[in-house]
Design a protein around this motif. Structure first.
Motif, PDB file in Angstrom:
ATOM      1  N   ALA A   1      41.512  26.301 -18.196  1.00  0.00           N
ATOM      2  CA  ALA A   1      42.314  27.086 -17.128  1.00  0.00           C
ATOM      3  C   ALA A   1      43.620  27.470 -17.896  1.00  0.00           C
ATOM      4  CB  ALA A   1      42.461  26.246 -15.932  1.00  0.00           C
ATOM      5  N   ILE A   2      44.404  26.560 -18.786  1.00  0.00           N
ATOM      6  CA  ILE A   2      45.590  26.703 -19.368  1.00  0.00           C
ATOM      7  C   ILE A   2      45.084  27.973 -20.433  1.00  0.00           C
ATOM      8  CG2 ILE A   2      47.181  25.904 -21.214  1.00  0.00           C
ATOM      9  CD1 ILE A   2      46.914  22.945 -19.830  1.00  0.00           C
ATOM     10  N   ALA A  86      57.628  23.084 -11.719  1.00  0.00           N
ATOM     11  CA  ALA A  86      56.129  22.381 -12.073  1.00  0.00           C
ATOM     12  C   ALA A  86      55.135  22.482 -11.155  1.00  0.00           C
ATOM     13  CB  ALA A  86      56.692  20.648 -12.181  1.00  0.00           C
ATOM     14  N   ALA A  87      55.639  22.563  -9.788  1.00  0.00           N
ATOM     15  CA  ALA A  87      54.633  22.855  -8.650  1.00  0.00           C
ATOM     16  C   ALA A  87      54.096  24.253  -8.932  1.00  0.00           C
ATOM     17  CB  ALA A  87      55.311  22.764  -7.232  1.00  0.00           C
ATOM     18  N   ILE A  88      54.902  25.106  -9.275  1.00  0.00           N
ATOM     19  CA  ILE A  88      54.410  26.521  -9.517  1.00  0.00           C
ATOM     20  C   ILE A  88      53.390  26.575 -10.424  1.00  0.00           C
ATOM     21  CG2 ILE A  88      54.952  28.808 -10.415  1.00  0.00           C
ATOM     22  CD1 ILE A  88      57.791  28.326  -8.665  1.00  0.00           C
ATOM     23  N   GLU A  89      53.582  26.092 -11.531  1.00  0.00           N
ATOM     24  CA  GLU A  89      52.725  25.895 -12.738  1.00  0.00           C
ATOM     25  C   GLU A  89      51.221  25.229 -12.410  1.00  0.00           C
ATOM     26  OE1 GLU A  89      51.203  26.749 -16.687  1.00  0.00           O
ATOM     27  OE2 GLU A  89      52.727  27.537 -15.392  1.00  0.00           O
ATOM     28  N   ASN A  90      51.394  24.469 -11.635  1.00  0.00           N
ATOM     29  CA  ASN A  90      50.140  23.629 -11.199  1.00  0.00           C
ATOM     30  C   ASN A  90      49.350  24.711 -10.166  1.00  0.00           C
ATOM     31  OD1 ASN A  90      50.927  21.277 -12.430  1.00  0.00           O
ATOM     32  ND2 ASN A  90      50.822  19.905 -10.619  1.00  0.00           N
ATOM     33  N   ILE A  91      50.121  25.420  -9.257  1.00  0.00           N
ATOM     34  CA  ILE A  91      49.564  26.385  -8.595  1.00  0.00           C
ATOM     35  C   ILE A  91      48.784  27.718  -9.310  1.00  0.00           C
ATOM     36  CG2 ILE A  91      49.970  28.535  -6.696  1.00  0.00           C
ATOM     37  CD1 ILE A  91      51.921  26.636  -5.563  1.00  0.00           C
ATOM     38  N   ALA A  97      41.776  27.949 -12.670  1.00  0.00           N
ATOM     39  CA  ALA A  97      40.288  26.978 -12.405  1.00  0.00           C
ATOM     40  C   ALA A  97      39.225  27.147 -11.571  1.00  0.00           C
ATOM     41  CB  ALA A  97      40.881  25.558 -12.343  1.00  0.00           C
ATOM     42  N   LEU A  98      39.907  27.715 -10.275  1.00  0.00           N
ATOM     43  CA  LEU A  98      39.089  28.162  -9.248  1.00  0.00           C
ATOM     44  C   LEU A  98      38.512  29.669  -9.225  1.00  0.00           C
ATOM     45  CD1 LEU A  98      40.867  26.275  -6.196  1.00  0.00           C
ATOM     46  CD2 LEU A  98      38.608  25.527  -7.272  1.00  0.00           C
TER      47      LEU A  98
END
Length: 157
Positions: A1-2, A86-91, A97-98
């Motif tokens: 995903a990255i 950090a939360a945005i990057e996880n989103i 990934a999905l």
């Protein structure tokens, strides 16, 4: 995903299943935060009429399957911007990934923060850090990133 993640601004308009959106927000809430304050809330918008209103921040959002508003409490942590980032990057990574495209709006949200907060009924003391449109991409952008050798420095710059 990255490695696959890119800013996607063209979506098919297809709906995103609620379970996938919950998984994406769950990834956001698991982000690191200073002193574990977790100063965030997330508003998920899927109704077409609200997406139509939110596109004042960026016209191209109108075909997103969903928009996630990242809402921060600046009184809960002095690191609220870093925590929110950090939360945005996880989103962004969870979306990729999905199989969904997404885009961090950056400065577009700030210029219309008060108007967008009213539309989303965000309390006065909270900040709208950004909106993140998510959707099935029409195509994946292919812009190349700088090479590792161009950005990596050992011991000194």
């Amino acid at each position: 995903a990255i490695r696959k993640r890119r800013s996607v601004r063209e979506f098919t308009g297809a709906a995103i299943p609620r379970e996938d959106l919950e998984q994406i927000v769950d990834a956001a809430r698991l982000a690191p935060s200073g002193s574990n304050h977790q100063p965030w809330d997330f508003v998920v918008v899927t109704r077409r009429e609200m997406i139509e209103k939110l596109k004042v921040a960026a016209e191209w959002m109108e075909t997103a399957g969903a928009i996630i508003a990242v809402v921060m409490d600046p009184t809960a942590s002095r690191w609220w911007i870093e925590d929110g980032s950090a939360a945005i990057e996880n989103i962004l990574l969870a979306s990729t990934a999905l199989g969904y495209g997404s885009c961090w709006l950056e400065g577009y949200t700030l210029r219309r923060e008060e108007e967008l907060k009213q539309l989303l009924n965000i309390p006065a003391g909270k900040r709208l850090l950004t909106l993140i449109p998510i959707g099935v991409p029409v195509k994946w952008p292919t812009q190349e990133k700088k090479s590792l050798s161009d950005v990596l420095h050992w011991e000194k710059f």
